[in-house]
Design an enzyme around this catalytic site. Structure first.
Site, PDB file in Angstrom:
ATOM      1  N   ASP A   1       0.835  -1.198   0.000  1.00  0.00           N
ATOM      2  CA  ASP A   1       0.000   0.000   0.000  1.00  0.00           C
ATOM      3  C   ASP A   1       0.870   1.250   0.000  1.00  0.00           C
ATOM      4  O   ASP A   1       1.931   1.276   0.636  1.00  0.00           O
ATOM      5  CB  ASP A   1      -0.901  -0.011   1.244  1.00  0.00           C
ATOM      6  CG  ASP A   1      -2.003   1.029   1.170  1.00  0.00           C
ATOM      7  OD1 ASP A   1      -2.322   1.494   0.056  1.00  0.00           O
ATOM      8  OD2 ASP A   1      -2.553   1.393   2.220  1.00  0.00           O
TER       9      ASP A   1
ATOM     10  N   LEU B   1      11.338 -20.491  -3.731  1.00  0.00           N
ATOM     11  CA  LEU B   1      10.351 -19.588  -3.129  1.00  0.00           C
ATOM     12  C   LEU B   1       9.049 -19.750  -3.883  1.00  0.00           C
ATOM     13  O   LEU B   1       9.045 -19.760  -5.117  1.00  0.00           O
ATOM     14  CB  LEU B   1      10.826 -18.132  -3.200  1.00  0.00           C
ATOM     15  CG  LEU B   1       9.796 -17.061  -2.796  1.00  0.00           C
ATOM     16  CD1 LEU B   1       9.551 -17.116  -1.288  1.00  0.00           C
ATOM     17  CD2 LEU B   1      10.263 -15.668  -3.209  1.00  0.00           C
TER      18      LEU B   1
ATOM     19  N   HIS C   1       3.091   3.375  -9.116  1.00  0.00           N
ATOM     20  CA  HIS C   1       2.915   1.955  -9.399  1.00  0.00           C
ATOM     21  C   HIS C   1       4.183   1.354 -10.003  1.00  0.00           C
ATOM     22  O   HIS C   1       4.548   0.216  -9.690  1.00  0.00           O
ATOM     23  CB  HIS C   1       1.729   1.758 -10.344  1.00  0.00           C
ATOM     24  CG  HIS C   1       0.413   2.178  -9.760  1.00  0.00           C
ATOM     25  ND1 HIS C   1       0.015   1.818  -8.481  1.00  0.00           N
ATOM     26  CD2 HIS C   1      -0.602   2.929 -10.273  1.00  0.00           C
ATOM     27  CE1 HIS C   1      -1.186   2.318  -8.236  1.00  0.00           C
ATOM     28  NE2 HIS C   1      -1.573   3.001  -9.309  1.00  0.00           N
TER      29      HIS C   1
END
Length: 258
Positions: free
Chosen positions: A30, A141, A47
């Site tokens: 956020d 991962l 962004h």
């Protein structure tokens, strides 16, 4: 919270084999828009810089041998934003998947997509399928991207599928348990997050992993997502290892398989 009070020299903050690191870290990314506004830049710049923070976060997870990393990349509520911002977000997502897929594969990262991906255009859906297929055998991962995702929607979908199986007499209502319910979620093979982090100073889950977060440790930091780096990731792990997870028991008692 902020990390200004943490002392890196404190023995209890050092990441070692004596400390228990989280297996699964989930992050609500956020602050992209606020980062851009603070710098008098268009939102898309926030962004784009947020995408760079994703790369740093993944590296932080790899360096610390985190097994699962889930990133809240595009919520079901994000569709309510202006058409221009949605277009910017999806274009950036398309660009990221195109140019990072091979790098992630080379790093041994497996990419999973959860959410209502059918709301995206067919070309982007194809990219989802391609990156999942390319990386499906990687184990270093497990990176889960929550796209067009909402926790309530995930729960409703699970209930609908259970009802269908009950009506088809494939399961008996008496058999419905928490474990069975979890098997109907988007990624039943991914363990519940040990740690959920939200950046930008907001202190809420915003419809993220509502079922899975029941016993997660929560950490809220002031850092805006585009500024997030490996040091922040390490700081978060340092906070986590100082906590005692009790799962409803008394201090000192441990519950296995949590």
């Amino acid at each position: 919270m902020t990390f200004s009070s943490l002392d890196p020299s404190d023995e209890c903050l050092k990441l070692s084999s004596q400390n228990t690191l989280p297996r699964h870290v989930a992050i609500i990314m956020d602050g992209n828009s606020r980062w851009a506004e603070a710098k008098s830049l268009p939102r898309v710049a926030g962004h784009k810089e947020g995408a760079q923070a994703v790369k740093r976060c993944i590296q932080g997870a790899i360096r610390n041998d985190i097994q699962w990393l889930t990133l809240y990349a595009f919520s079901s509520e994000n569709w309510r934003r202006t058409p221009e911002e949605v277009a910017d977000l999806t274009a950036l997502l398309r660009f990221y998947l195109k140019f990072e897929a091979r790098k992630l594969h080379k790093e041994g990262v497996r990419v999973r997509i959860i959410g209502d991906s059918k709301r995206f255009d067919p070309k982007l859906q194809k990219q989802f399928d391609e990156i999942e297929a390319l990386t499906k055998n990687n184990t270093r991962l497990i990176l889960t991207l929550a796209l067009s995702y909402g926790g309530r929607g995930e729960i409703i979908q699970a209930v609908q599928r259970i009802v269908q199986d009950v009506q088809a007499q494939q399961i008996d209502p008496e058999q419905i348990t928490e474990d069975l319910f979890s098997n109907y979620l988007f990624a039943p093979d991914v363990p519940d997050p040990d740690l959920i982090v939200r950046t930008s100073g907001e202190s809420r889950l915003s419809n993220f992993l509502l079922w899975q977060s029941a016993y997660a440790e929560l950490i809220f930091v002031e850092t805006l997502w585009p500024d997030f780096n490996e040091d922040h990731f390490n700081d978060i792990l340092s906070v986590y290892i100082r906590r005692e997870r009790r799962f409803g028991t008394r201090p000192g008692l441990k519950i296995s398989d949590k």
